[in-house]
Design a protein around this motif. Structure first.
Motif, PDB file in Angstrom:
ATOM      1  N   THR A 286     -36.079 -11.084 -14.654  1.00  0.00           N
ATOM      2  CA  THR A 286     -35.298 -10.836 -15.859  1.00  0.00           C
ATOM      3  C   THR A 286     -34.387  -9.646 -15.593  1.00  0.00           C
ATOM      4  O   THR A 286     -34.875  -8.534 -15.366  1.00  0.00           O
ATOM      5  N   LYS A 287     -33.104  -9.862 -15.631  1.00  0.00           N
ATOM      6  CA  LYS A 287     -32.161  -8.791 -15.308  1.00  0.00           C
ATOM      7  C   LYS A 287     -32.163  -7.734 -16.408  1.00  0.00           C
ATOM      8  O   LYS A 287     -32.151  -8.042 -17.598  1.00  0.00           O
ATOM      9  N   THR A 288     -32.181  -6.478 -15.994  1.00  0.00           N
ATOM     10  CA  THR A 288     -32.164  -5.364 -16.937  1.00  0.00           C
ATOM     11  C   THR A 288     -31.420  -4.186 -16.327  1.00  0.00           C
ATOM     12  O   THR A 288     -31.046  -4.219 -15.156  1.00  0.00           O
ATOM     13  N   LYS A 289     -31.213  -3.149 -17.117  1.00  0.00           N
ATOM     14  CA  LYS A 289     -30.526  -1.947 -16.642  1.00  0.00           C
ATOM     15  C   LYS A 289     -31.429  -0.735 -16.828  1.00  0.00           C
ATOM     16  O   LYS A 289     -32.277  -0.704 -17.719  1.00  0.00           O
ATOM     17  N   LEU A 290     -31.201   0.277 -15.996  1.00  0.00           N
ATOM     18  CA  LEU A 290     -32.033   1.479 -16.027  1.00  0.00           C
ATOM     19  C   LEU A 290     -31.218   2.687 -15.611  1.00  0.00           C
ATOM     20  O   LEU A 290     -30.498   2.645 -14.605  1.00  0.00           O
TER      21      LEU A 290
ATOM     22  N   SER B 251     -38.004  -6.614 -12.091  1.00  0.00           N
ATOM     23  CA  SER B 251     -38.689  -5.337 -12.318  1.00  0.00           C
ATOM     24  C   SER B 251     -39.796  -5.080 -11.301  1.00  0.00           C
ATOM     25  O   SER B 251     -39.958  -3.958 -10.823  1.00  0.00           O
ATOM     26  N   ALA B 252     -40.573  -6.113 -10.952  1.00  0.00           N
ATOM     27  CA  ALA B 252     -41.708  -5.922 -10.038  1.00  0.00           C
ATOM     28  C   ALA B 252     -41.243  -5.465  -8.657  1.00  0.00           C
ATOM     29  O   ALA B 252     -41.806  -4.535  -8.075  1.00  0.00           O
TER      30      ALA B 252
ATOM     31  N   GLU C 127     -42.824   2.484 -16.994  1.00  0.00           N
ATOM     32  CA  GLU C 127     -43.890   1.809 -17.734  1.00  0.00           C
ATOM     33  C   GLU C 127     -43.318   0.664 -18.572  1.00  0.00           C
ATOM     34  O   GLU C 127     -43.936  -0.392 -18.699  1.00  0.00           O
ATOM     35  N   GLU C 128     -42.118   0.876 -19.132  1.00  0.00           N
ATOM     36  CA  GLU C 128     -41.471  -0.177 -19.911  1.00  0.00           C
ATOM     37  C   GLU C 128     -41.061  -1.336 -19.006  1.00  0.00           C
ATOM     38  O   GLU C 128     -41.118  -2.504 -19.410  1.00  0.00           O
ATOM     39  N   LEU C 129     -40.654  -1.024 -17.776  1.00  0.00           N
ATOM     40  CA  LEU C 129     -40.259  -2.070 -16.834  1.00  0.00           C
ATOM     41  C   LEU C 129     -41.419  -3.013 -16.513  1.00  0.00           C
ATOM     42  O   LEU C 129     -41.217  -4.202 -16.280  1.00  0.00           O
ATOM     43  N   LYS C 130     -42.619  -2.469 -16.489  1.00  0.00           N
ATOM     44  CA  LYS C 130     -43.796  -3.281 -16.176  1.00  0.00           C
ATOM     45  C   LYS C 130     -44.022  -4.391 -17.202  1.00  0.00           C
ATOM     46  O   LYS C 130     -44.672  -5.389 -16.913  1.00  0.00           O
TER      47      LYS C 130
END
Length: 275
Positions: free
Chosen positions: A39-43, A55-56, A30-33
């Motif tokens: 936008t590069k991120t980590k999970l 993210s999409a 939900e936060e990724l949405k």
């Protein structure tokens, strides 16, 4: 201490922990949405950490692969040999390695930036038996122009004359890698699938199961019939579905395009007795 805990209590704790993990993962999605595209991120994901460039596209692939299980198969071989053509950031490779921990997987990804992410993602899981190849699949070994999209839709620009190449990539024929029985061959190679399948048509007898994502570019000749003919002659039983299970209302009024493609199709093939 564990041996003194009743089996039903162990199952209850395991079930509760599983639900907690699923809820935490759902919250993360939900936060990724909320994160802007590209936008590069980590999970934290499953047993490792993922770098996500978009993210999409991650959420779409995660749903197909880990929730709908589109690549799941049952094999009599506990150490299957798998080729992941178009590995992207590694979700299919991770899924298949978790499904068959003793498998050998060879993953191809030509985009330099995405390949670096793929490498780090696979390393975070400490997998053994996964080989990564920074090359695309084609019908020969050469260098060709490439359009990098930054997520899951980079493709060979010579397949679509309306786009401008951003760089070049190394490509190879898949034929040298089909020198043994292939338990599962995945080809999600953004438009190169027909060229590759023509090249390996005579070697498909070694492939037990296959997945092909077919891409139809706007204004280009559609080659779905050629793919079906190749798979049929190789004795595959075929099933097809539209990615995302989205149906288009009134398609005879014109097809909508995305990334200059007006149609995509998931094609699954298996030999009788291997489903």
């Amino acid at each position: 201490m564990k041996r003194f805990i009743a089996p039903e209590i162990k199952r209850f704790i395991k079930r509760k922990l599983g639900l907690l993990d699923k809820n935490l993962q759902k919250d993360s999605f939900e936060e990724l949405k909320k994160i802007p595209r590209y936008t590069k991120t980590k999970l934290q994901f499953k047993k490792g950490e993922l770098i996500i460039p978009d993210s999409a596209s991650f959420l779409f692939m995660q749903k197909e692969i880990f929730e709908q299980h589109i690549y799941k198969f049952q094999s009599e071989n506990i150490k299957p040999y798998i080729i992941d053509g178009g590995a992207n950031i590694g979700l299919a490779t991770i899924y298949l390695k978790l499904l068959y921990p003793s498998s050998t997987i060879l993953a191809f990804e030509p985009d330099a930036e995405i390949f670096n992410i793929l490498k780090k993602n696979i390393e975070s899981f400490n997998f053994k038996g996964v080989g990564l190849v920074q090359k695309g699949l084609w019908n020969e070994e050469t260098t060709i122009s490439f359009k990098s999209e930054g997520a899951d839709a980079g493709f060979i620009s010579t397949l679509d004359e309306t786009v401008t190449a951003t760089n070049s990539i190394n490509v190879v024929s898949l034929k040298p890698y089909l020198n043994r029985t292939i338990d599962f061959l995945k080809l999600d190679i953004e438009g190169a699938e027909t060229i590759v399948l023509k090249d390996i048509a005579n070697d498909l007898g070694k492939v037990k199961r296959i997945f092909v994502e077919y891409h139809s570019f706007v204004g280009q000749v559609q080659t779905l019939n050629e793919i079906i003919n190749i798979l049929t002659k190789a004795n595959f039983r075929i099933y097809m579905s539209i990615p995302g299970n989205n149906s288009l209302n009134s398609p005879l009024m014109g097809l909508k395009s995305y990334n200059n493609m007006d149609f995509q199709l998931n094609i699954f093939g298996y030999k009788e007795g291997n489903q």
